[in-house]
Design a protein around this motif. Structure first.
Motif, PDB file in Angstrom:
ATOM      1  N   ASP A  73      -9.474   9.368  -4.220  1.00  0.00           N
ATOM      2  CA  ASP A  73      -9.501  10.588  -3.398  1.00  0.00           C
ATOM      3  C   ASP A  73      -9.419  10.251  -1.915  1.00  0.00           C
ATOM      4  OD1 ASP A  73      -9.691  12.313  -5.536  1.00  0.00           O
ATOM      5  OD2 ASP A  73     -11.882  12.251  -5.590  1.00  0.00           O
ATOM      6  N   GLN A  76      -5.925   9.317  -0.905  1.00  0.00           N
ATOM      7  CA  GLN A  76      -5.067  10.489  -0.716  1.00  0.00           C
ATOM      8  C   GLN A  76      -5.302  11.146   0.642  1.00  0.00           C
ATOM      9  OE1 GLN A  76      -5.619  13.092  -4.071  1.00  0.00           O
ATOM     10  NE2 GLN A  76      -4.605  11.703  -5.505  1.00  0.00           N
ATOM     11  N   ILE A  79      -3.481   9.004   3.141  1.00  0.00           N
ATOM     12  CA  ILE A  79      -2.037   9.233   3.029  1.00  0.00           C
ATOM     13  C   ILE A  79      -1.669  10.567   3.683  1.00  0.00           C
ATOM     14  CG2 ILE A  79      -0.171   9.737   1.381  1.00  0.00           C
ATOM     15  CD1 ILE A  79      -1.449   7.628  -0.475  1.00  0.00           C
ATOM     16  N   ALA A  80      -2.530  11.577   3.526  1.00  0.00           N
ATOM     17  CA  ALA A  80      -2.284  12.886   4.147  1.00  0.00           C
ATOM     18  C   ALA A  80      -2.202  12.756   5.666  1.00  0.00           C
ATOM     19  CB  ALA A  80      -3.390  13.868   3.769  1.00  0.00           C
ATOM     20  N   MET A 128      -9.184  17.593   4.009  1.00  0.00           N
ATOM     21  CA  MET A 128      -7.729  17.387   3.979  1.00  0.00           C
ATOM     22  C   MET A 128      -7.073  18.039   5.205  1.00  0.00           C
ATOM     23  SD  MET A 128      -5.254  15.969   2.283  1.00  0.00           S
ATOM     24  CE  MET A 128      -5.678  15.705   0.554  1.00  0.00           C
ATOM     25  N   CYS A 401       2.353   4.594   4.189  1.00  0.00           N
ATOM     26  CA  CYS A 401       2.040   5.403   3.006  1.00  0.00           C
ATOM     27  C   CYS A 401       2.355   4.647   1.717  1.00  0.00           C
ATOM     28  CB  CYS A 401       2.811   6.722   3.039  1.00  0.00           C
ATOM     29  SG  CYS A 401       2.175   7.923   4.229  1.00  0.00           S
ATOM     30  N   TYR A 405      -0.381   3.465  -1.047  1.00  0.00           N
ATOM     31  CA  TYR A 405      -0.236   3.952  -2.413  1.00  0.00           C
ATOM     32  C   TYR A 405      -0.215   2.800  -3.417  1.00  0.00           C
ATOM     33  CZ  TYR A 405       1.290   7.112  -6.120  1.00  0.00           C
ATOM     34  OH  TYR A 405       1.356   7.852  -7.273  1.00  0.00           O
TER      35      TYR A 405
END
Length: 457
Positions: A73, A76, A79-80, A128, A401, A405
């Motif tokens: 989580d 992510q 990455i956002a 986020m 990114c 990932y």
């Protein structure tokens, strides 16, 4: 704390102090009182902006983990941030050229303050949104302020060489001294005063608010292209034409993406590289040592740029080769030094060698920032400076990114080897840039784009 860490920190601090105190007339640039007042105002504001950024860095992951989120989580969320910087950053950069760089700097402050406020919520969706806002703010931090500075410096008629002085001081303070003080201040808030992991974000918002007040009260507005009839697509097309038609700009963008991509990958990898078997290492102290090394690099850069020889395009070839060799060290030590199987304990011999290599890389980072700023001020056309600078960040953000990932898919040594190759490629591209640097600067991209509006509207 282990004697080794103290020795490395002490040696780095001694060299930085010696370099700064031993500057002679050849290493200093004679400037005017008007320029000194302008420079000091910018450096104070830039330091406040960087304090707002550095205070958050060490506690983002920690804060998310205290809210109960796992590695996936949190990954992510990161990455956002990079994704938003890639998607929205270019648009915001174009708006900075069109609507005004001062306004963009104020937007940075507001956006980052809002991002800090979201950290009070444990809700994933709110966090986020905060990461998306933070990504936009990061794009503005690394484009709008530099664009405003270059345009304002030229508008006031200051000598071009003086710009390199502001760049090197900005990196020395903003990426060195302020980073160290922010780390110590954050540690004081979270550990000593026990105010919790959200306290550094509140402090960052305060620094950003102070900086915004100074910008609003003392900075004048400047723009890129003065034409009022350009839409965003025309801005993008013009920037793309500038990059495609001038090899120097294209090379500069590739060099920047390769170096910064390797640098951000290094940020994620240095902790597991130094403690592969969960060795106890002083993270905060090592971070401060890296920042000292970066200060050493910016101090060296200020000396180099104060002289007419060697040129930036020349010495940066050597810097990229050294940085490539320094990040190859984890791969080399993996073959030459037998890896320890013991869990815990203190840092290994291989870890000590790698730490020295990482400090060398940070010195190169300290030289890189003011040097790339100087080259950007020389080669990027004023009309679309912020747009082009954010174009440069698109491949960088894609690269980071992808690395984030797939961070568990490859061994750390392979990742470092990949970064080393990228840095070596950057040195080859820098050699090419050196070879063509004496070619005349490209004409205004507005004149080259047949669909662009004339500058007089």
């Amino acid at each position: 704390m282990e004697l080794f860490f103290l020795m490395v920190f002490g040696a780095m601090a001694a060299v930085v102090a010696a370099l700064e105190l031993s500057k002679n007339s050849k290493d200093r640039i004679n400037t005017s009182p008007a320029f000194n007042a302008f420079k000091n105002n910018y450096l104070f504001v830039y330091s406040l902006m960087m304090a707002g950024d550095w205070l958050q860095g060490p506690y983002v992951y920690y804060l998310y983990s205290t809210y109960g989120f796992g590695k996936g989580d949190i990954g992510q969320l990161f990455i956002a941030g990079f994704g938003s910087s890639m998607l929205f950053g270019t648009i915001v950069g174009s708006l900075a050229d069109k609507q005004g760089r001062r306004r963009a700097c104020v937007t940075y402050c507001i956006t980052y303050i809002l991002s800090c406020i979201t950290k009070h919520s444990p809700e994933y969706k709110v966090l986020m949104v905060g990461r998306v806002l933070g990504g936009i703010a990061t794009s503005l931090l690394f484009s709008a302020f530099e664009s405003w500075l270059v345009a304002e410096h030229n508008k006031r008629g200051f000598e071009q060489q003086w710009l390199s002085l502001t760049f090197s001081k900005a990196i020395f303070l903003g990426n060195g001294l302020v980073a160290i003080l922010s780390g110590l201040f954050g540690n004081l808030l979270v550990d000593s005063l026990s105010l919790g992991p959200v306290a550094p974000f509140d402090a960052a918002a305060c620094f950003l608010a102070i900086g915004m007040a100074i910008i609003l009260s003392s900075w004048t507005e400047n723009f890129g292209d003065p034409s009022e009839n350009k839409d965003l697509l025309t801005q993008f097309r013009g920037a793309a034409i500038a990059i495609a038609s001038d090899e120097k700009i294209a090379l500069l963008g590739a060099i920047q993406s390769l170096f910064e991509g390797s640098m951000y990958t290094f940020v994620f990898l240095w902790t597991p590289a130094l403690s592969p078997n969960d060795e106890e290492i002083p993270h905060g102290f090592i971070f401060a040592t890296f920042m000292l090394a970066s200060m050493l690099g910016s101090s060296l850069a200020s000396r180099l740029m104060a002289r007419s020889s060697p040129r930036v395009e020349s010495y940066m070839q050597i810097v990229f080769v050294i940085s490539s060799a320094s990040l190859l060290l984890p791969l080399v030590t993996n073959f030459l030094v037998a890896p320890s199987k013991e869990k815990g304990g203190s840092i290994s011999f291989a870890g000590c060698l790698q730490l020295l290599g990482f400090c060398t890389f940070e010195v190169c980072v300290g030289i890189f920032w003011p040097s790339i700023m100087k080259m950007r001020s020389q080669y990027i056309p004023e009309e679309a400076r912020s747009t082009i600078m954010n174009f440069f960040r698109i491949p960088l953000n894609i690269f980071v990114c992808v690395v984030l990932y797939n961070v568990d898919a490859f061994p750390i040594t392979i990742m470092f080897g990949m970064c080393s190759i990228f840095l070596f490629v950057a040195s080859i591209l820098q050699r090419r840039l050196m070879a063509i640097s004496d070619k005349p600067k490209m004409e205004s991209w507005t004149a080259m784009d047949p669909e662009a509006e004339p500058l007089n509207g």
